[in-house]
Motif scaffolding. Sequence first.
Motif, short mmCIF file in Angstrom:
data_model
loop_
_atom_site.label_atom_id
_atom_site.label_comp_id
_atom_site.label_asym_id
_atom_site.label_seq_id
_atom_site.Cartn_x
_atom_site.Cartn_y
_atom_site.Cartn_z
N PHE A 51 0.84 -1.20 0.00
CA PHE A 51 0.00 0.00 0.00
C PHE A 51 0.88 1.25 0.00
CE2 PHE A 51 -2.34 3.39 2.15
CZ PHE A 51 -3.44 3.49 1.31
N ARG A 52 1.92 1.24 0.84
CA ARG A 52 2.81 2.41 0.92
C ARG A 52 3.46 2.68 -0.44
NH1 ARG A 52 7.45 4.09 4.77
NH2 ARG A 52 6.49 2.84 6.41
N LEU A 53 3.86 1.63 -1.13
CA LEU A 53 4.51 1.82 -2.43
C LEU A 53 3.50 2.25 -3.49
CD1 LEU A 53 6.85 -1.33 -2.54
CD2 LEU A 53 7.58 1.04 -2.30
N ILE A 54 2.40 1.53 -3.55
CA ILE A 54 1.46 1.77 -4.66
C ILE A 54 0.79 3.14 -4.56
CG2 ILE A 54 -0.74 0.95 -5.65
CD1 ILE A 54 0.42 -1.92 -5.13
N GLU A 55 0.55 3.60 -3.34
CA GLU A 55 -0.08 4.92 -3.23
C GLU A 55 0.88 6.03 -3.65
OE1 GLU A 55 -1.27 6.24 0.59
OE2 GLU A 55 0.68 5.90 1.53
N ASN A 56 2.17 5.69 -3.76
CA ASN A 56 3.16 6.71 -4.17
C ASN A 56 3.61 6.55 -5.63
OD1 ASN A 56 3.77 8.44 -1.78
ND2 ASN A 56 4.01 6.41 -0.87
N ILE A 57 3.07 5.57 -6.32
CA ILE A 57 3.45 5.38 -7.73
C ILE A 57 2.97 6.57 -8.57
CG2 ILE A 57 3.00 4.01 -9.81
CD1 ILE A 57 3.04 1.53 -8.13
N ASP A 68 -3.09 -2.67 -12.20
CA ASP A 68 -3.60 -3.09 -10.90
C ASP A 68 -2.62 -4.14 -10.38
OD1 ASP A 68 -5.91 -1.55 -10.94
OD2 ASP A 68 -6.95 -3.01 -12.20
N TYR A 69 -1.92 -3.80 -9.34
CA TYR A 69 -0.86 -4.70 -8.85
C TYR A 69 -1.42 -5.84 -8.01
CZ TYR A 69 2.76 -1.76 -10.73
OH TYR A 69 3.57 -1.09 -11.60
N THR A 70 -0.91 -7.03 -8.27
CA THR A 70 -1.22 -8.18 -7.44
C THR A 70 0.10 -8.81 -7.03
OG1 THR A 70 -3.16 -8.56 -8.82
CG2 THR A 70 -2.55 -10.33 -7.30
N GLY A 91 1.14 -7.41 -16.66
CA GLY A 91 -0.09 -6.94 -16.04
C GLY A 91 0.04 -6.63 -14.56
N GLY A 92 1.23 -6.41 -14.06
CA GLY A 92 1.42 -6.03 -12.65
C GLY A 92 1.36 -7.18 -11.68
N ASN A 93 1.66 -8.39 -12.15
CA ASN A 93 1.67 -9.56 -11.27
C ASN A 93 3.10 -9.82 -10.77
OD1 ASN A 93 -1.17 -10.78 -11.47
ND2 ASN A 93 -0.64 -10.43 -13.62
N ILE A 94 3.28 -9.65 -9.48
CA ILE A 94 4.63 -9.82 -8.90
C ILE A 94 4.61 -11.01 -7.94
CG2 ILE A 94 6.39 -8.74 -7.45
CD1 ILE A 94 5.39 -6.03 -8.57
N PHE A 95 5.63 -11.84 -8.05
CA PHE A 95 5.76 -13.01 -7.17
C PHE A 95 7.04 -12.85 -6.34
CE2 PHE A 95 2.56 -16.04 -8.82
CZ PHE A 95 2.15 -15.34 -9.95
N VAL A 96 6.89 -13.03 -5.02
CA VAL A 96 8.05 -12.95 -4.13
C VAL A 96 8.19 -14.29 -3.43
CG1 VAL A 96 9.09 -11.72 -2.19
CG2 VAL A 96 7.57 -10.51 -3.75
N HIS A 118 11.69 -2.42 -7.05
CA HIS A 118 12.47 -2.79 -8.24
C HIS A 118 11.58 -3.55 -9.24
CE1 HIS A 118 16.07 -4.16 -10.44
NE2 HIS A 118 15.43 -5.32 -10.55
N GLU A 119 10.80 -4.48 -8.73
CA GLU A 119 9.90 -5.25 -9.62
C GLU A 119 8.82 -4.33 -10.22
OE1 GLU A 119 10.48 -8.39 -10.56
OE2 GLU A 119 12.25 -8.35 -9.29
N ILE A 120 8.33 -3.40 -9.41
CA ILE A 120 7.34 -2.44 -9.93
C ILE A 120 7.97 -1.63 -11.06
CG2 ILE A 120 6.04 -0.33 -9.35
CD1 ILE A 120 5.50 -1.62 -6.56
N GLY A 121 9.24 -1.32 -10.91
CA GLY A 121 9.97 -0.61 -11.97
C GLY A 121 9.95 -1.40 -13.27
N HIS A 122 10.16 -2.71 -13.19
CA HIS A 122 10.10 -3.55 -14.39
C HIS A 122 8.69 -3.53 -15.00
CE1 HIS A 122 14.08 -5.18 -14.39
NE2 HIS A 122 13.97 -5.80 -13.23
#
Lengths: 271, 164
Positions: free
Chosen positions: A77-83, A89-91, A107-112, A132-136
């Motif tokens: 939430f902290r990251l996405i509200e500052n994008i 739509d990030y998942t 499509g904003g799908n990130i796996f950790v 970093h992944e959001i950057g990609h």
Amino acid sequence: MKEKLFTDLLKLAAVFGAIWAFFYFVPVFPEDDVFEISIENEDKIGDLLVNDILLNSPDITVVSNPILDSAFEVITFRLIENIGLTEYDYTIRVVDSPDINAFTLPGGNIFVFTGLLQFSENPAEVAAVLAHEIGHVERRHVMSKLVKEFGLGLLFSVLAGDVIILGELAKTAISTVFDRRQETEADTYAFELMVKSEINPTAMASFFRRVKRELGGYDENLEILMSHPHYNARIKAAIEHDLPEGFSHREFDLDWERVKSSFSGYESNEF
Amino acid sequence: MSGTEEYYPLPQPDEVSIREREDAMGAYMMMFAAMAAGLPLPIINFIAAVIYYYINKSKSKFVHFHSLHSLMAQFPTSILNVGLVFWTLRIWLSGWEFSTYCKAYIGMVIIANLLYFIFSIVAAVRARKGRFYYFLFFGRFAYEVVYRVKDESPTSSVNLPPGS
């Protein structure tokens, strides 16, 4: 004579200035093919790939529990509200695996991976990896790689319902190694996003430094994070990133050890 | 500019020997060979051009003019090419973005090289015919350097006979 020479020089500069301006403003060079695919279509490809991976990849099991989920909600939430303005739509999903890794699908799908969470010392380090992944994602690096690898035609055939190559597409998307330019772009994006989110970019440096110290450098499990062996430069860039005046790091209000112990996992000292 | 008091008269084609014509043409044609040899380090062809110029400049004013003309015209092209090599290396090694600025620069370098090649061929053909050809700026500059009558009267004598 000197005046005429000067006039000639000005004419020459004007001619080449005009040529440069022509190439700058008129798109003579072909744009990256990735822009042929709309964000909507990228979302559709992303959904197809996620479904395929979750159904057909036994190695990839999504971990979910209230403590972990709420911790990730706080971080993302902290990251996405500052994008700012974003079309995605990030998942973000946590995968049960000892590897210190993370990957991004269209499509904003990130796996950790849980291995990465266990290895991290605080939520800021995980936020750094996510940034970093959001950057990609924002720079459309995964789609760009898929377009280069498979071509536009094949991707459009997947959208039209051809699922035969979906598995191959998913395998490529997971194992994508970005090039140096893309890694730098994603890092730069991450530093800026972290600063906006009141997270000091040195969190990324401390994470990478520990990886280097404890794992001795490049590790095959770190393909996504460590695509290039010269990550000393990346550590340096994180430390030297300009912070705005009055910047202060805001800690996440999370009991990180409790979060880490919430999933049946792997001891961090096994590395 | 055209006054004979300030500038040496330009030789007419029938006054230029075959040897001079070939040397003058060689100044342009040599650049092509040097340019090919200079890739991917374009500064090498510029060094070759400077050497050619110093070897030929004392032969005659006609050869001197064409050598200098060709050398001068090559200078900005070489600088642009060096810039392109540098930019490419930065993109490749340092992750610089392949930006619109870079694309525009590549376009400009391509056009500059094409213009240089085309005009050099025209100039080489003209030189072979014992004629002059003036590139924008560089033509005037070379004419000024080679054909302008310099005031060579000594302002003060340094070496004097004994006892004076």
